[in-house]
Motif scaffolding. Structure first.
Motif, mmCIF file in Angstrom:
data_model
loop_
_atom_site.group_PDB
_atom_site.id
_atom_site.type_symbol
_atom_site.label_atom_id
_atom_site.label_comp_id
_atom_site.label_asym_id
_atom_site.label_seq_id
_atom_site.Cartn_x
_atom_site.Cartn_y
_atom_site.Cartn_z
ATOM 1 N N LYS A 88 0.833 -1.205 0.000
ATOM 2 C CA LYS A 88 0.000 0.000 0.000
ATOM 3 C C LYS A 88 0.865 1.252 0.000
ATOM 4 N N SER A 89 1.897 1.259 0.832
ATOM 5 C CA SER A 89 2.792 2.408 0.934
ATOM 6 C C SER A 89 3.538 2.641 -0.378
ATOM 7 N N TYR A 90 4.037 1.571 -0.975
ATOM 8 C CA TYR A 90 4.778 1.680 -2.234
ATOM 9 C C TYR A 90 3.910 2.310 -3.319
ATOM 10 N N PHE A 91 2.704 1.789 -3.485
ATOM 11 C CA PHE A 91 1.850 2.293 -4.555
ATOM 12 C C PHE A 91 1.283 3.676 -4.238
ATOM 13 N N ALA A 92 1.105 4.004 -2.969
ATOM 14 C CA ALA A 92 0.682 5.366 -2.611
ATOM 15 C C ALA A 92 1.766 6.361 -3.009
ATOM 16 N N GLY A 93 3.021 6.000 -2.772
ATOM 17 C CA GLY A 93 4.137 6.860 -3.169
ATOM 18 C C GLY A 93 4.202 7.044 -4.679
ATOM 19 N N ARG A 94 3.974 5.981 -5.418
ATOM 20 C CA ARG A 94 3.975 6.071 -6.890
ATOM 21 C C ARG A 94 2.835 6.949 -7.386
ATOM 22 N N ARG A 95 1.668 6.831 -6.738
ATOM 23 C CA ARG A 95 0.548 7.678 -7.144
ATOM 24 C C ARG A 95 0.860 9.148 -6.898
ATOM 25 N N GLN A 96 1.500 9.442 -5.766
ATOM 26 C CA GLN A 96 1.855 10.840 -5.470
ATOM 27 C C GLN A 96 2.823 11.399 -6.504
ATOM 28 N N LEU A 97 3.680 10.540 -7.041
ATOM 29 C CA LEU A 97 4.645 10.971 -8.057
ATOM 30 C C LEU A 97 4.051 10.946 -9.465
ATOM 31 N N GLY A 98 2.827 10.439 -9.602
ATOM 32 C CA GLY A 98 2.195 10.340 -10.919
ATOM 33 C C GLY A 98 2.789 9.241 -11.764
ATOM 34 N N LEU A 99 3.342 8.213 -11.125
ATOM 35 C CA LEU A 99 3.990 7.112 -11.841
ATOM 36 C C LEU A 99 3.107 5.872 -11.868
ATOM 37 N N GLY A 100 3.294 5.080 -12.889
ATOM 38 C CA GLY A 100 2.683 3.760 -12.937
ATOM 39 C C GLY A 100 1.246 3.751 -13.396
ATOM 40 N N VAL A 101 0.612 2.620 -13.173
ATOM 41 C CA VAL A 101 -0.762 2.371 -13.598
ATOM 42 C C VAL A 101 -1.564 1.969 -12.374
ATOM 43 N N GLY A 102 -2.821 2.342 -12.377
ATOM 44 C CA GLY A 102 -3.681 1.964 -11.265
ATOM 45 C C GLY A 102 -5.138 2.136 -11.638
ATOM 46 N N LEU A 103 -6.003 2.006 -10.678
ATOM 47 C CA LEU A 103 -7.431 2.179 -10.876
ATOM 48 C C LEU A 103 -7.900 3.400 -10.117
ATOM 49 N N ASP A 104 -8.811 4.165 -10.738
ATOM 50 C CA ASP A 104 -9.395 5.284 -10.015
ATOM 51 C C ASP A 104 -10.554 4.777 -9.157
ATOM 52 N N ALA A 105 -11.232 5.667 -8.451
ATOM 53 C CA ALA A 105 -12.305 5.274 -7.536
ATOM 54 C C ALA A 105 -13.440 4.553 -8.250
ATOM 55 N N ALA A 106 -13.624 4.820 -9.540
ATOM 56 C CA ALA A 106 -14.689 4.175 -10.316
ATOM 57 C C ALA A 106 -14.232 2.849 -10.918
ATOM 58 N N GLY A 107 -12.971 2.467 -10.698
ATOM 59 C CA GLY A 107 -12.457 1.216 -11.239
ATOM 60 C C GLY A 107 -11.913 1.324 -12.649
ATOM 61 N N ASN A 108 -11.740 2.561 -13.144
ATOM 62 C CA ASN A 108 -11.191 2.773 -14.482
ATOM 63 C C ASN A 108 -9.675 2.753 -14.443
ATOM 64 N N LEU A 109 -9.057 2.193 -15.489
ATOM 65 C CA LEU A 109 -7.606 2.133 -15.592
ATOM 66 C C LEU A 109 -7.055 3.539 -15.812
ATOM 67 N N VAL A 110 -6.065 3.924 -14.994
ATOM 68 C CA VAL A 110 -5.432 5.236 -15.090
ATOM 69 C C VAL A 110 -3.950 5.016 -15.342
ATOM 70 N N ARG A 111 -3.442 5.684 -16.370
ATOM 71 C CA ARG A 111 -2.013 5.578 -16.684
ATOM 72 C C ARG A 111 -1.323 6.850 -16.213
ATOM 73 N N GLY A 112 -0.159 6.674 -15.618
ATOM 74 C CA GLY A 112 0.637 7.823 -15.203
ATOM 75 C C GLY A 112 1.928 7.854 -15.989
ATOM 76 N N LYS A 113 2.794 8.779 -15.620
ATOM 77 C CA LYS A 113 4.105 8.879 -16.272
ATOM 78 C C LYS A 113 4.926 7.651 -15.926
ATOM 79 N N THR A 114 5.806 7.271 -16.819
ATOM 80 C CA THR A 114 6.772 6.227 -16.512
ATOM 81 C C THR A 114 7.979 6.876 -15.877
ATOM 82 N N ALA A 115 8.840 6.114 -15.281
ATOM 83 C CA ALA A 115 10.034 6.635 -14.622
ATOM 84 C C ALA A 115 10.931 7.384 -15.614
ATOM 85 N N SER A 116 10.982 6.946 -16.888
ATOM 86 C CA SER A 116 11.827 7.607 -17.879
ATOM 87 C C SER A 116 11.263 8.953 -18.310
#
Length: 118
Positions: A88-116
């Motif tokens: 939970k902590s790892y992915f919360a940190g990634r969300r704060q940085l706008g990195l990676g992929v996850g689901l929003d509150a509605a369950g939709n796929l959200v893409r963020g920036k990659t590390a590069s």
């Protein structure tokens, strides 16, 4: 005094199907299974402490009875489906940085920036 409880939809689907097959009410089916579960736990062939120890890796699952293995497997699958505190902590940190992929509150796929792309 009757009380209400919440059960997951998948459990309720099983309860409803079985209650129809057994000609019981939904409440009657749940009560029936509670009595069976209690009887198994009190039978001497079931020890919840051993299941807890197996889940913690303190004993091998081969040491469990078949009844204990069934409960262990249900518990194991449930625990594996839930993220731990580190995850939970790892992915919360990634969300704060706008990195990676996850689901929003509605369950939709959200893409963020990659590390590069930082």
């Amino acid at each position: 005094m009757a009380q209400s409880i919440k059960l997951a939809d998948d459990i309720m689907k099983i309860v409803r199907r079985e209650s129809e097959l057994q000609s019981r009410s939904v409440a009657g089916q749940v009560a029936h299974w509670v009595r069976i579960g209690r009887a198994i736990e009190l039978s001497g062939h079931f020890d919840h402490a051993r299941i807890t120890a197996a889940l913690a890796g303190q004993i091998e699952t081969t040491a469990l009875t078949s009844e204990e293995k069934d409960v262990w497997l249900d518990s194991f699958v449930e625990k594996m489906g839930q993220p731990g505190p580190d995850e939970k902590s790892y992915f919360a940190g990634r969300r704060q940085l706008g990195l990676g992929v996850g689901l929003d509150a509605a369950g939709n796929l959200v893409r963020g920036k990659t590390a590069s792309e930082e």
